[in-house]
Design a protein around this motif. Sequence first.
Motif, short mmCIF file in Angstrom:
data_model
loop_
_atom_site.label_atom_id
_atom_site.label_comp_id
_atom_site.label_asym_id
_atom_site.label_seq_id
_atom_site.Cartn_x
_atom_site.Cartn_y
_atom_site.Cartn_z
N ILE A 27 3.01 16.85 -13.64
CA ILE A 27 3.03 18.30 -13.47
C ILE A 27 4.24 19.10 -13.82
CG2 ILE A 27 2.93 20.22 -11.48
CD1 ILE A 27 0.91 18.60 -10.09
N LEU A 28 5.46 18.32 -13.38
CA LEU A 28 6.75 19.00 -13.91
C LEU A 28 7.19 18.72 -15.30
CD1 LEU A 28 8.84 17.86 -10.40
CD2 LEU A 28 7.81 20.20 -11.25
N SER A 29 6.67 17.89 -16.01
CA SER A 29 7.02 17.39 -17.16
C SER A 29 6.01 18.06 -18.48
CB SER A 29 6.92 15.95 -17.49
OG SER A 29 5.76 15.67 -17.50
N LYS A 30 4.94 18.96 -17.95
CA LYS A 30 4.19 19.64 -18.75
C LYS A 30 4.96 20.62 -19.61
CE LYS A 30 -0.27 18.78 -17.30
NZ LYS A 30 -1.51 19.05 -17.21
N LYS A 31 4.53 20.81 -20.76
CA LYS A 31 5.30 21.73 -21.69
C LYS A 31 4.15 22.84 -22.48
CE LYS A 31 9.17 18.90 -21.82
NZ LYS A 31 10.07 19.30 -20.94
N THR A 32 4.84 23.95 -22.76
CA THR A 32 3.96 24.90 -23.36
C THR A 32 3.86 24.32 -25.02
OG1 THR A 32 5.99 26.18 -23.95
CG2 THR A 32 4.91 26.76 -22.09
N LYS A 33 3.08 25.36 -25.67
CA LYS A 33 2.86 24.82 -27.18
C LYS A 33 3.96 24.93 -27.88
CE LYS A 33 -1.90 26.77 -27.15
NZ LYS A 33 -2.64 27.83 -27.82
N LYS A 34 5.13 25.64 -27.53
CA LYS A 34 6.32 25.90 -28.16
C LYS A 34 7.26 24.51 -27.52
CE LYS A 34 6.00 30.61 -29.24
NZ LYS A 34 6.68 31.90 -29.01
N GLU A 36 0.61 -1.22 0.07
CA GLU A 36 -0.02 -0.03 0.16
C GLU A 36 1.04 1.27 -0.12
OE1 GLU A 36 -3.44 2.32 -0.05
OE2 GLU A 36 -3.16 0.18 -0.34
N ALA A 37 1.86 1.22 0.73
CA ALA A 37 2.86 2.34 0.91
C ALA A 37 3.56 2.69 -0.50
CB ALA A 37 4.05 2.13 1.78
N GLN A 38 3.83 1.48 -1.13
CA GLN A 38 4.57 1.44 -2.29
C GLN A 38 3.74 2.25 -3.39
OE1 GLN A 38 6.08 -2.15 -3.13
NE2 GLN A 38 7.95 -2.08 -2.08
N ARG A 39 2.44 1.70 -3.38
CA ARG A 39 1.30 2.14 -4.18
C ARG A 39 1.07 3.66 -4.14
NH1 ARG A 39 -3.59 3.33 -4.54
NH2 ARG A 39 -4.24 2.93 -2.31
N LEU A 40 0.82 4.21 -2.86
CA LEU A 40 0.84 5.66 -2.73
C LEU A 40 2.08 6.36 -3.13
CD1 LEU A 40 -0.84 5.61 0.89
CD2 LEU A 40 -1.82 6.13 -1.30
N TYR A 41 3.20 5.92 -2.83
CA TYR A 41 4.28 6.51 -3.19
C TYR A 41 4.43 6.78 -4.88
CZ TYR A 41 9.46 7.31 -4.16
OH TYR A 41 10.69 7.73 -4.64
N LYS A 42 4.27 5.78 -5.47
CA LYS A 42 4.00 5.64 -6.91
C LYS A 42 3.12 6.80 -7.46
CE LYS A 42 6.17 0.98 -7.71
NZ LYS A 42 5.89 -0.31 -8.50
N GLN A 43 2.16 6.79 -6.81
CA GLN A 43 1.05 7.58 -7.35
C GLN A 43 1.60 9.11 -7.17
OE1 GLN A 43 -2.58 6.86 -5.17
NE2 GLN A 43 -3.95 8.37 -6.56
N LYS A 44 2.09 9.42 -5.86
CA LYS A 44 2.50 10.76 -5.91
C LYS A 44 3.54 11.06 -6.63
CE LYS A 44 1.61 11.45 -0.81
NZ LYS A 44 2.28 11.86 0.36
N LYS A 45 4.30 10.20 -6.96
CA LYS A 45 5.58 10.43 -7.90
C LYS A 45 5.28 10.79 -9.43
CE LYS A 45 10.00 9.54 -7.42
NZ LYS A 45 11.06 10.41 -7.10
N MET A 46 4.08 10.03 -9.76
CA MET A 46 3.49 10.13 -11.23
C MET A 46 2.83 11.67 -11.31
SD MET A 46 3.37 8.77 -13.74
CE MET A 46 3.48 7.00 -14.10
N GLN A 95 8.52 24.41 -24.35
CA GLN A 95 9.30 24.88 -23.38
C GLN A 95 8.52 24.25 -22.09
OE1 GLN A 95 12.25 26.76 -23.73
NE2 GLN A 95 11.96 26.23 -25.91
N PRO A 96 9.58 24.01 -21.00
CA PRO A 96 8.71 23.71 -19.68
C PRO A 96 8.05 24.65 -19.19
CG PRO A 96 11.37 23.62 -19.47
CD PRO A 96 10.82 24.24 -21.01
N ASN A 97 7.00 24.29 -18.60
CA ASN A 97 5.77 25.33 -17.91
C ASN A 97 6.29 25.54 -16.62
OD1 ASN A 97 3.54 26.77 -17.12
ND2 ASN A 97 2.02 25.40 -18.24
N LEU A 98 6.80 26.73 -16.43
CA LEU A 98 7.60 27.14 -15.16
C LEU A 98 6.38 27.44 -14.27
CD1 LEU A 98 10.68 29.29 -16.41
CD2 LEU A 98 10.53 26.95 -15.64
N ASN A 99 5.52 28.12 -14.64
CA ASN A 99 4.12 28.49 -13.82
C ASN A 99 3.59 27.33 -13.02
OD1 ASN A 99 3.65 31.08 -14.12
ND2 ASN A 99 2.27 30.86 -15.52
N LEU A 100 3.58 26.02 -13.58
CA LEU A 100 3.15 24.77 -12.95
C LEU A 100 4.21 24.27 -11.77
CD1 LEU A 100 1.22 22.60 -15.74
CD2 LEU A 100 0.26 24.00 -13.95
#
Length: 180
Positions: free
Chosen positions: A153-160, A138-148, A162-167
């Motif tokens: 959020i961190l890997s979202k990109k703009t239309k061009k 259960e702990a591993q599942r929650l950890y993987k979920q948070k990581k995902m 570029q990394p989305n710094l606002n997010l």
Amino acid sequence: MVWYYFSGGVFNSLFLTLSGRGFAFRRKQKIERQYRKLLKKRRQVHSLQDNQFTDTYPEHLKHLYLAEEEKLKKRRRTPGDSVPSEEKLNKAAEPVVTQEKFKNKTSNQKAKEEYEKIKAERARKKEEAEKRKQQREEAQRLYKQKKMEAYKILSKKTKKGQPNLNLQVEFLLQKIQQNA
């Protein structure tokens, strides 16, 4: 036929190549077969002995046969066997037996009690291990979920592209607020 010489003796490899095992293995198998055969015969003999008194008896000798049958049953019964319901009723009617008789346990009874204790301990340990395993999963599942979620959020990109710094800044702000 191939001959090998080992420490001054001749060793015939033909026997080894036939079954991959030597004569001792075949002898062992033969003995095991004989033993199983003997056990099978003994079971048949016991079943014949059990059925020995089930025939119809002549009326004038019936009480003798039934008495003999009960004697044999008592002889065959061990202390751990279950007692038939008729005998339980008879024992309930008997006066209460003193504690001294039950203090001295036979080695078989002691071994059974020890076995039951060990069995209960193993079951308890197994149950605890199962609980720990479930908690860990259960702990591993929650950890993987948070990581995902963080990765999304961190890997979202703009239309061009570029990394989305606002997010990213918003995510870091949430992380700081949770820790504080």
